[in-house]
Each structure stands twice: as C-alpha cells, then as structure tokens.
Scaffold this motif. Structure first.
Motif, mmCIF file in Angstrom:
data_model
loop_
_atom_site.group_PDB
_atom_site.id
_atom_site.type_symbol
_atom_site.label_atom_id
_atom_site.label_comp_id
_atom_site.label_asym_id
_atom_site.label_seq_id
_atom_site.Cartn_x
_atom_site.Cartn_y
_atom_site.Cartn_z
ATOM 1 N N THR A 10 2.396 -13.061 1.694
ATOM 2 C CA THR A 10 1.769 -11.740 1.817
ATOM 3 C C THR A 10 0.905 -11.414 0.610
ATOM 4 O O THR A 10 0.292 -10.344 0.560
ATOM 5 C CB THR A 10 2.849 -10.659 1.957
ATOM 6 O OG1 THR A 10 3.739 -10.737 0.838
ATOM 7 C CG2 THR A 10 3.631 -10.837 3.244
ATOM 8 N N ARG A 36 14.008 -6.529 3.831
ATOM 9 C CA ARG A 36 12.876 -6.984 4.647
ATOM 10 C C ARG A 36 12.097 -7.999 3.831
ATOM 11 O O ARG A 36 11.665 -7.717 2.719
ATOM 12 C CB ARG A 36 11.961 -5.797 5.003
ATOM 13 C CG ARG A 36 10.644 -6.205 5.685
ATOM 14 C CD ARG A 36 9.599 -5.115 5.521
ATOM 15 N NE ARG A 36 9.353 -4.799 4.123
ATOM 16 C CZ ARG A 36 8.521 -5.463 3.334
ATOM 17 N NH1 ARG A 36 7.820 -6.501 3.806
ATOM 18 N NH2 ARG A 36 8.365 -5.105 2.076
ATOM 19 N N ALA A 38 8.781 -10.828 4.154
ATOM 20 C CA ALA A 38 7.597 -10.946 5.009
ATOM 21 C C ALA A 38 6.736 -12.131 4.606
ATOM 22 O O ALA A 38 6.758 -12.588 3.456
ATOM 23 C CB ALA A 38 6.776 -9.652 4.954
ATOM 24 N N TRP A 128 1.070 -10.364 10.471
ATOM 25 C CA TRP A 128 2.037 -9.995 9.445
ATOM 26 C C TRP A 128 3.419 -10.096 10.068
ATOM 27 O O TRP A 128 3.685 -9.505 11.109
ATOM 28 C CB TRP A 128 1.769 -8.577 8.971
ATOM 29 C CG TRP A 128 2.585 -8.128 7.801
ATOM 30 C CD1 TRP A 128 3.860 -7.636 7.822
ATOM 31 C CD2 TRP A 128 2.172 -8.110 6.431
ATOM 32 N NE1 TRP A 128 4.277 -7.320 6.554
ATOM 33 C CE2 TRP A 128 3.263 -7.586 5.685
ATOM 34 C CE3 TRP A 128 1.006 -8.466 5.762
ATOM 35 C CZ2 TRP A 128 3.207 -7.425 4.300
ATOM 36 C CZ3 TRP A 128 0.947 -8.304 4.381
ATOM 37 C CH2 TRP A 128 2.033 -7.793 3.661
ATOM 38 N N ASP A 130 7.412 -9.557 9.583
ATOM 39 C CA ASP A 130 8.542 -8.970 8.856
ATOM 40 C C ASP A 130 9.844 -9.512 9.412
ATOM 41 O O ASP A 130 10.053 -9.498 10.639
ATOM 42 C CB ASP A 130 8.556 -7.447 9.003
ATOM 43 C CG ASP A 130 7.486 -6.766 8.167
ATOM 44 O OD1 ASP A 130 7.344 -7.134 6.987
ATOM 45 O OD2 ASP A 130 6.811 -5.859 8.685
ATOM 46 N N GLU A 132 13.788 -8.740 9.146
ATOM 47 C CA GLU A 132 14.810 -7.807 8.670
ATOM 48 C C GLU A 132 16.154 -8.529 8.652
ATOM 49 O O GLU A 132 16.714 -8.862 9.695
ATOM 50 C CB GLU A 132 14.878 -6.586 9.581
ATOM 51 C CG GLU A 132 13.575 -5.802 9.683
ATOM 52 C CD GLU A 132 13.335 -4.887 8.493
ATOM 53 O OE1 GLU A 132 14.259 -4.761 7.655
ATOM 54 O OE2 GLU A 132 12.236 -4.297 8.410
ATOM 55 N N ARG A 213 10.114 2.149 2.100
ATOM 56 C CA ARG A 213 9.294 1.250 1.295
ATOM 57 C C ARG A 213 9.439 1.498 -0.205
ATOM 58 O O ARG A 213 8.553 1.175 -0.990
ATOM 59 C CB ARG A 213 7.825 1.376 1.700
ATOM 60 C CG ARG A 213 7.537 0.921 3.133
ATOM 61 C CD ARG A 213 7.750 -0.569 3.294
ATOM 62 N NE ARG A 213 7.431 -1.028 4.641
ATOM 63 C CZ ARG A 213 8.333 -1.427 5.532
ATOM 64 N NH1 ARG A 213 9.621 -1.431 5.220
ATOM 65 N NH2 ARG A 213 7.958 -1.828 6.732
ATOM 66 N N PRO A 495 3.807 -2.380 2.067
ATOM 67 C CA PRO A 495 4.937 -3.312 1.933
ATOM 68 C C PRO A 495 4.826 -4.233 0.722
ATOM 69 O O PRO A 495 5.854 -4.650 0.168
ATOM 70 C CB PRO A 495 4.922 -4.095 3.250
ATOM 71 C CG PRO A 495 3.574 -3.884 3.841
ATOM 72 C CD PRO A 495 3.115 -2.546 3.360
ATOM 73 N N ASP A 499 7.587 -4.633 -2.191
ATOM 74 C CA ASP A 499 8.078 -5.894 -2.761
ATOM 75 C C ASP A 499 8.089 -5.836 -4.292
ATOM 76 O O ASP A 499 8.967 -6.428 -4.935
ATOM 77 C CB ASP A 499 7.215 -7.063 -2.284
ATOM 78 C CG ASP A 499 7.410 -7.366 -0.808
ATOM 79 O OD1 ASP A 499 8.430 -6.938 -0.234
ATOM 80 O OD2 ASP A 499 6.528 -8.029 -0.216
#
Length: 566
Positions: A10, A36, A38, A128, A130, A132, A213, A495, A499
């Motif tokens: 990402t 989460r 990604a 994208w 994600d 979980e 987030r 997101p 992170d």
C-alpha cells in the motif's frame, strides 16, 4: 500474457501509465489479532484492442471478475483505487520525491468493488485489499490469493501472498491523534439540517470510520468553529451548546453537547478537544455565538464584536464553569484539551496573550494546545504547550519542548512527511516512526472532511476539487469523500495514516519487551543514519522491512510468556 496481475504494498501509488513498474512484489505480510492489514493488486491488460462488435469479443476492453481464494479465515474486502483530478499537486518549493508535479489524474479514492473490473489496454489500475484478522486467530501463515476470471469463468490471472498472523493483539494506541471534523460540511454535502436526525446518523458513520483508523481525539464544536472562515463571513452554525441571554445573565443548554459526547464515546473516541474559544489568526474576535435573546435568535458574538470591546470576557466567565461541570459529569474532563486560537504568530502575541489571560483562570491545570510555527511564542512562555509544524519541530525540541505535539498542513511539502495526493504513500506513513522516535504526545491535522473552498465561502465537490479551489496542495483539506447514502468513502491516504499509528503501537510494544536502545538500533539500522522529521530513508522498503523485523521480534519474545501480552 494478456493479463498482468502483481501484488504490491500500500506504499505504492499505481499511476495509469506505469507508475508502479519498479515496485517490488509483496510476498509476505505480517499482522496481529484484530488488526486490518492491506496490500494492493495492480493489474493491466496487454492483449488486443477490439472495436468491431461483429467479432467474438464485443467489448473494447475485457471485463474480469475477481474472487479471493486461500485459507485466511478473516474478512477480505476489495475496493478499487480510483484516480482523481489533481490541479494543484505541490507548491513551487518541493523535493524530487513526489510521484508527479504536473496536473493530472492521481490514485486516491477507494470505491466499492462490485462484480469485477474493466481491464484497460496498457493502463495500470489497482485493487485495494483489506484483510481483517479475527480477534481469536491462531498464529501462523495463511494464503490470500486473488483470481481474475473472464465472464465465461476461465482463469485469466492469479496472484497472492502469505499473511502471517501473530497470535496477540497490538496494545492500545497511546498517541493522541486528531483530524479536525466539520459537521457543517456534512450537512451541506448531504442537504440535511444541522443536528437533524439524518445529520446525526451521517456524523456517526464518519466518526466511526475516523476512530477505526486511529483518530482517537475529536474536535467538539461548542460554538461554530472559528476556523478557515473569511473575516466578516460565516460558516453554517454548528453550535452544540444552546445559549439564552436574559439581560446580563446567560443560561446554557447542553442537550446536544451530551448527545455528541456519548455518540463520540460509542464511536471509539477516548479524548476530546474543545473548539477554539477565539477566532483564528490572533484571537482578536470571538467565534460566532448564537443565542436566544428575548425569544429571538441573535448572533451575540462574532466578527462584529471584537474582544477588545468587552462583553466576551463576561460571557466566558459565565460559560466556562458550566462547561467544566459538564465535562466532569460526562467523565471526560481528564481527557479534554482546549484551544485558544489557531496559528498565532509573534506578530499578534499581544492579542493572543490577552485572550489567554481571560480563559486561564478557568482552565488552570488543564492542557491548552495551539498550532503554531513561531518559536518565540514558546520561548516567551506565551504558548506553553505548542503544536509546532513538522518542519519547525526540531527548533522546539532543541529549546527543551517535551511531551510534544506536532502537525503538518498546506505549507509542509519540502523534505517532511505529509499526505498530499501527489506524494508517495510511504511519505505519509513514515510519520509514525518519527512520532515514535521523538516520543510525541500527539499529532494534529486540520482537515478530516473540509469540503469548502478556502475561507469557507462556499462548498465544493470533493470528487472534483481536492485543493480548496487552488488554495492548498491536493489532499491537504480532507481524508474522506462523501459517498452515497451518507456513507464515507476513504482516500487511500487514511488507511496508510492508520498504518503509521500502528507502527507507533508496535515499536512502543517492542520497547517494553526489550529496551529503547534495542528499538532505536532497529529504527536507525544500527546507527547507519539518523532519523529526523526532515531526514529519513526514501522509498517503501525501509518501512516494510522495519514492520516485519519489529513484528518478528515481538512474536519471538511473547512466545515464551505464560500468555500473549495483548
């Protein structure tokens, strides 16, 4: 091979014409319980381009269905990374690490994936992805694969990675993080009345996303925030505290304020910041305050009532004790921060000091923070808890500032972290490692959902305008888009910023398991470089490798504990 599918991190931004061709494949990703994680799937079509509908292939660019395979037991969510028009990518002074400096289409918007994607001839696009991780997931490796198939079910391309799960949860976020929230922008975009039931429903959706987030502090509009408003003009009234004036006496109604506090708590916010008690740029005016006066609604304070003419002090003397009582009743006084005026400078230090003198007797012992970049205000003791810009923070640290906050906005685009659309994503995320090293107490930004032109003269369409109408580098004013039916749509920058907050959580955890010296040796690669807010390794590899190394060290150490240290 007609269909090219690549798994990348990402921290890349996939430009339509080969903007990710040098990205290294991502083959492994580590995550923790309840987290989460990604990645992106970049795809391109290299086949034939059809225009004749008499041929077997009727569409000009083929359609591909997308499905997820593998043994990952959590939820996998796919979204398309859409390009948005960017007219103001950067300021004149900028560095060479932007992904572009010319107006054009840049990836940013994350939109729902329905049945599949239209693959376009020789144009790169991205999904994208994600993942979980369940709260009770066992440790170990999982496989996550994306499969592209044609409408006839035939497999076109396949790519995936190994998702390694650490059987423990990251510790709670210590760092305070605020992205200023604007209820009026939501009301304008969705055409609903301020504090109508529809407005409360929409606000809840956007608040829950922010909290999810890593935004854990919420700007609370006691009165309409005196932010980004042209002097003499008005923003729509978003005043949580009702005011009634009878003669020289004031009465306050906290009904909406209580609903707001309880909604924000339920959404996941642990900290509150009260909106500025004075207007921006020097505290010369009060915010707009609307009251019932003899049964009629009037604006009793605002641009027409300079603080120097009196009256507002008496109002605050009546209001602030009742506010503190409400904060105690709601159980949040110890988790509340206050503002006087945004971005004071040494040139209006006198009016800022005068405003501070009005509120200080009521707020003694409570944290007051304000964004600024002039060191003199701190050195003179006027602003005791400043929030410096990340391109001036080292001056404040050198002057002895501890438990510091930091922010960036429209002017921090040269050699420092920011979240402009035209910046590479790793430039957004590197903030987390910097916040860890300097033990920052908090991070502030002025725009979670600022969907107005500069000075709030009128609303804009965020899907077309992301620079407040040629005023700030694209992406500075907001992190979310107003999706259909009152549902927020994320930019990819939100997101990634989340992170960065997880990076802080992981490094702080590893420090507790080892030592400060151990983690800093990892962060600065054994002393091979010095990490600063204006100095850090370029490219995504540093952050990806640091995360994997730190996660492996944590997993190794918690393996010997009687139970995982969550």
């Amino acid at each position: 091979m007609d269909h090219d599918l690549r798994i990348i991190s990402t921290l890349e931004k996939v430009m339509p014409r080969g903007g990710m061709l040098h990205a290294r494949p991502l083959r492994r990703l580590t995550g923790f319980r309840g987290q989460r994680v990604a990645f992106q799937a970049a795809y391109c079509f290299h086949g034939e381009y059809y225009v004749n509908q008499t041929t077997e292939q009727a569409t000009r660019n083929p359609f591909a269905r997308v499905r997820v395979e593998g043994d990952f037991e959590g939820e996998v969510r796919l979204r398309r990374v859409e390009c948005v028009p960017v007219l103001f990518p950067c300021e004149k002074k900028h560095d060479s690490e932007y992904i572009g400096e010319a107006p054009g289409l840049y990836p940013d918007l994350l939109t729902p994936l329905e049945e599949g994607v239209q693959v376009v001839l020789e144009q790169w696009r991205a999904l994208w992805v994600d993942c979980e991780i369940p709260d009770d997931a066992p440790g170990g490796d999982r496989q996550v694969e994306l499969v592209f198939t044609g409408t006839d079910g035939a497999e076109l391309a396949r790519a995936g990675l190994t998702l390694h799960v650490v059987p423990a949860a990251l510790p709670p976020q210590r760092l305070l993080h605020t992205e200023w929230f604007y209820p009026d922008c939501l009301a304008q975009q969705y055409g609903c009345g301020v504090f109508s039931e529809r407005h409360w429903e929409i606000m809840e959706r956007f608040l829950r996303l922010a909290a999810k987030r890593g935004v854990n502090m919420i700007l609370t509009p006691l009165f309409t925030p005196a932010l980004d408003t042209l002097i003499g003009a008005e923003r729509p009234t978003t005043q949580l505290v009702g005011v009634e004036k009878r003669g020289e006496e004031y009465r306050f109604d906290y009904t909406n304020f209580r609903r707001w506090v309880r909604l924000c708590k339920a959404a996941g916010f642990a900290y509150f910041e009260m909106a500025h008690l004075f207007a921006q740029w020097g505290a010369k005016y009060p915010p707009k305050v609307v009251a019932q006066v003899d049964g009629r609604e009037e604006t009793i304070f605002g641009w027409h009532t300079p603080v120097s003419e009196g009256g507002y002090k008496q109002f605050l003397d009546a209001f602030l004790p009742t506010l503190l009582a409400e904060l105690r009743t709601e159980g949040i006084l110890e988790r509340t921060y206050f503002h006087v005026s945004d971005e004071p400078t040494i040139y209006n230090a006198d009016t800022y000091q005068a405003a501070l003198d009005i509120v200080q007797p009521h707020l003694a012992g409570l944290p007051i923070i304000d964004a600024l970049s002039h060191l003199e205000l701190y050195e003179k003791g006027i602003v005791k808890k400043p929030v410096p810009t990340n391109d001036s923070i080292h001056e404040f640290l050198d002057a002895g500032l501890t438990d510091a906050w930091v922010y960036y906005c429209c002017a921090q685009g040269y050699k420092v972290s920011n979240r402009y659309i035209a910046m590479p994503a790793w430039r957004n995320r590197v903030l987390g490692v910097q916040l860890y090293k300097y033990r920052m107490e908090g991070f502030l930004h002025w725009g979670y959902n600022f969907w107005n032109c500069q000075y709030s003269l009128h609303p804009i369409d965020p899907y077309r305008v992301n620079d407040a109408e040629d005023s700030f580098p694209a992406g500075d004013p907001f992190l979310v888009y107003p999706g259909r039916d009152g549902a927020p749509e994320e930019s990819m920058r939100l997101p990634v910023l989340a992170d960065a907050m997880d990076d802080v959580r992981l490094l702080e955890w590893l420090e507790r398991l080892t030592s400060r010296e151990f983690v800093m040796d990892l962060v600065e690669d054994g002393g091979r470089f010095e990490l600063r807010f204006d100095q850090y390794p370029s490219g995504p590899d540093y952050l990806l490798e640091l995360w994997e190394a730190a996660a492996a060290e944590v997993e190794k150490r918690i393996a010997g504990l009687p139970r995982p240290l969550d």
